[in-house]
Enzyme design. Structure first.
Site, PDB file in Angstrom:
ATOM      1  CG  HIS A 257    -164.444  -5.835 -65.577  1.00 46.76           C
ATOM      2  ND1 HIS A 257    -164.696  -4.764 -66.255  1.00 46.76           N
ATOM      3  CD2 HIS A 257    -164.586  -5.907 -64.412  1.00 46.76           C
ATOM      4  CE1 HIS A 257    -164.619  -4.054 -64.984  1.00 46.76           C
ATOM      5  NE2 HIS A 257    -164.878  -4.733 -64.060  1.00 46.76           N
TER       6      HIS A 257
ATOM      7  CD  GLU B 191    -167.898   0.223 -58.503  1.00 48.93           C
ATOM      8  OE1 GLU B 191    -166.987  -0.543 -58.859  1.00 48.93           O
ATOM      9  OE2 GLU B 191    -169.155  -0.299 -58.696  1.00 48.93           O
TER      10      GLU B 191
ATOM     11  CG  ASP C 106    -164.962   0.763 -61.618  1.00 51.74           C
ATOM     12  OD1 ASP C 106    -164.531   1.311 -62.701  1.00 51.74           O
ATOM     13  OD2 ASP C 106    -165.756  -0.098 -61.656  1.00 51.74           O
TER      14      ASP C 106
ATOM     15  CB  CYS D 112    -164.639  -6.537 -53.242  1.00 53.91           C
ATOM     16  SG  CYS D 112    -165.664  -5.261 -53.927  1.00 53.91           S
TER      17      CYS D 112
HETATM   18  C1  PEP Z   1    -163.859  -2.302 -58.268  1.00 56.33           C
HETATM   19  O1  PEP Z   1    -164.328  -1.444 -59.298  1.00 56.33           O
HETATM   20  O2  PEP Z   1    -162.884  -2.132 -57.723  1.00 56.33           O
HETATM   21  C2  PEP Z   1    -164.373  -3.596 -58.384  1.00 56.33           C
HETATM   22  C3  PEP Z   1    -164.434  -4.552 -57.567  1.00 56.33           C
HETATM   23  O3  PEP Z   1    -165.333  -3.755 -59.506  1.00 56.33           O
HETATM   24  P1  PEP Z   1    -165.006  -4.185 -60.950  1.00 56.33           P
HETATM   25  O4  PEP Z   1    -163.582  -4.571 -60.804  1.00 56.33           O
HETATM   26  O5  PEP Z   1    -165.723  -5.515 -61.228  1.00 56.33           O
HETATM   27  O6  PEP Z   1    -165.509  -2.942 -61.532  1.00 56.33           O
HETATM   28 MG    MG Z   2    -166.241  -1.589 -60.267  1.00 59.92          MG
END
Ligand code: PEP
Ligand code: MG
Length: 537
Positions: free
Chosen positions: A188, A427, A451, A498
């Protein structure tokens, strides 16, 4: 001049002085000391340096935020100098012949536990203050008092690792680039850097002592040069110029809809982590916000953001996007995104632990506060809610139930709101495999490929050593994507991506072929994605 390499995690070139940040968790390791008097002296010196630091921050807070915020630091100073806290540390140093850092960490645990068990909410919140103060003291003990975390001039931040909460707390105008010795490009912190448009290199072989030296960072190639010569500086300038030229070239796509050559319209949205990312979203022609990672609001402060604070943030996002859709993901705390004040149990496998919707459905008070804030803000724009880490239909049903209860509450209080769509993040393999069941309960799907890749491949996305195995193109991930798209369309709902795969323009045509209706990515990638869509069949 010295050259080092790492993993490029966020594109862009930065030139400026390096500033080294201390690793938060390293200093409190237990060590035996022979000279107890010297250790006591070291403690007293550190305590007075920490007190001076707190006073400096207090003065800054008074100027920039007012009396109330400054008062927090008065309380910190009192805690730091508190007789019982001091005695606890020094007794441990003497009794166990250990270093002051370790003794301070033990005192911190003891005092914060006492506070956190109190009935009074105000007193419970003081546990976070104790941790903050002890953390500062430990850091000073470890580094001799240099203020580590607040570069005062624009700098290239170098650290062993950066947690998302450390990253979000850095003053953005003073961050030219991030370089970390650990970390992976799927973490992250790396995602935050991309969202903020800040160049970043992770897993970098930069030696200790780089702080204060001039540096050039190339976030695309994963290179760092310390004490660059004229030629390197010249090259950095040329690369920066080329990036700007490319942006100018793409600017025609800003106001163009993204339509494939065969006429399919794809929505291109922005991922944001905070309100300060919205300008870039608008400047790059985002058609809305496809993912507002609301958990960063929870990581910015020392306590849970109040309903009012959240309402103001969500309302601001809705207003600034001026009627365009703003999809706000309910807080995805857990795994690498930890908020100490939530006092979650320590977990052996935090990525498989109590995170995201699991916290929301376990600590319903926190979730209801977030939903109240979201509903209140819904009256000011076009907000939709999205829930992370869903694995089962009952979770979506329970979320809907709670949303209904919150709406009733607001109705009773005569507070205006609009109905909000409820979408889920797909996810987990469980969600993708049961997408047909989940589609019946959801207004839309957004696939979190970061994820989804981690959980499908049983592979820790944080682990830099596994980068060569982390494969979002893996056929297993691709099949889950396809299943999710088919299930969504069969149920008549839309499906977007996303996760980071949305920004991978090599994949744009393939993703559209699978049926993806929306792509949401860091603002800096929006124009590239639009171009790739317009060139797709
Ligand atoms: C993902 O898991 O692809 C996502 C968009 O959420 P994050 O990266 O914040 O876990
Ligand atoms: Mg995620």
């Amino acid at each position: 001049m010295e050259r080092f390499t790492g993993q490029g995690a966020s594109p862009g070139i930065a030139v400026g002085p390096a500033a080294e940040l201390a690793d938060e968790g390293q200093a409190a390791v237990k060590k035996h000391v022979d000279d107890i008097d010297a250790e006591e002296k070291r403690f007293w010196e550190a305590q007075s340096i920490a007190a001076a630091q707190i006073e400096k921050i207090r003065d800054k807070a008074l100027k920039s935020a007012g009396e109330h915020e400054a008062g927090i630091f008065d309380a910190h100073r009192m805690l730091l100098m508190d007789e019982a806290f001091t005695r606890e540390i020094l007794d441990t140093v003497r009794r166990e012949a250990v270093n002051a850092e370790y003794a301070a960490a033990l005192a911190c645990d003891k005092f914060s536990t006492v506070f956190s068990r109190m009935d009074d909410e105000y007193m419970r919140e003081r546990a976070a203050d104790v941790r903050d103060v002890a953390g500062r003291l430990i850091k000073v003990l470890g580094c001799g008092g240099e203020e580590q975390n607040i570069p005062e001039v624009p700098s290239i931040i170098i650290a062993d690792d950066l947690s998302p909460s450390q990253t979000i707390q850095l003053e953005r105008k003073n961050v030219l680039a991030f370089v970390t010795r650990r970390g992976s490009s799927n973490s992250h912190t790396a995602i935050l850097a991309r969202t903020m448009g800040i160049p970043a290199v992770v897993d970098a072989g930069v030696p200790a002592g780089a702080g204060g030296r001039m540096a050039v960072v190339d976030g695309s190639r994963g290179s760092i040069v310390l004490d660059p010569d004229e030629e390197t500086l010249e090259k950095a300038k040329r690369l920066k110029q080329a990036a700007e030229d490319r942006r100018r070239e793409l600017s025609e796509y800003k106001s163009l809809p993204a339509v494939t050559r065969s006429g399919k319209k794809i929505r291109v949205m922005a991922n944001i982590g905070s309100l300060s990312d919205i300008d870039a979203a608008i400047q790059n022609g985002a058609e809305g916000i496809g993912l507002f990672r609301s958990e960063f609001l929870y990581l910015e402060g020392r306590t849970c953001p109040s309903e009012e604070e959240q309402f103001l943030a969500y309302r601001e996002a809705a207003r600034r996007m001026d009627g365009k859709k703003v999809i706000i993901r309910t807080m995805d705390i857990g795994a690498d995104k930890q908020a100490d004040y939530l006092e979650m149990d320590r977990e052996e496998n935090p990525a498989l632990g109590c995170r995201a919707v699991r916290i929301s459905l376990t600590r319903e008070d926190i979730f209801r506060t977030q939903l109240r804030a979201l509903y209140r803000a819904s009256a000011y724009g076009n907000i939709a809610v999205m829930v992370p880490m869903i694995i089962s239909v009952w979770e979506v049903k329970r979320v809907r139930e709670i949303m209904g209860e919150v709406r009733k509450e607001l109705e009773k209080e005569d507070i205006p709101f609009r109905n909000m769509e409820l979408g889920i993040m797909v996810e987990t393999p469980a969600a993708a495999l049961t997408a047909d069941d989940l589609a019946a309960e959801s207004d839309f799907f957004s696939i979190g490929t970061n994820d989804l890749t981690q959980y499908t491949l049983a592979l820790d996305r944080q682990n830099a050593k596994l980068e060569r195995f982390y494969d979002p193109y893996h056929p297993a991930v691709m099949r889950l994507l396809k299943m999710t798209c088919d299930a969504a369309h069969k149920a008549g709902i839309w499906v977007g991506i996303c996760g980071e795969l949305a920004a991978d323009v090599k994949m744009t045509e393939k993703l559209i072929g699978m049926g993806i209706d929306e792509m949401s990515a860091a603002s800096g990638m929006i124009l590239e994605i639009k171009k790739a869509i317009c060139e797709s069949r």
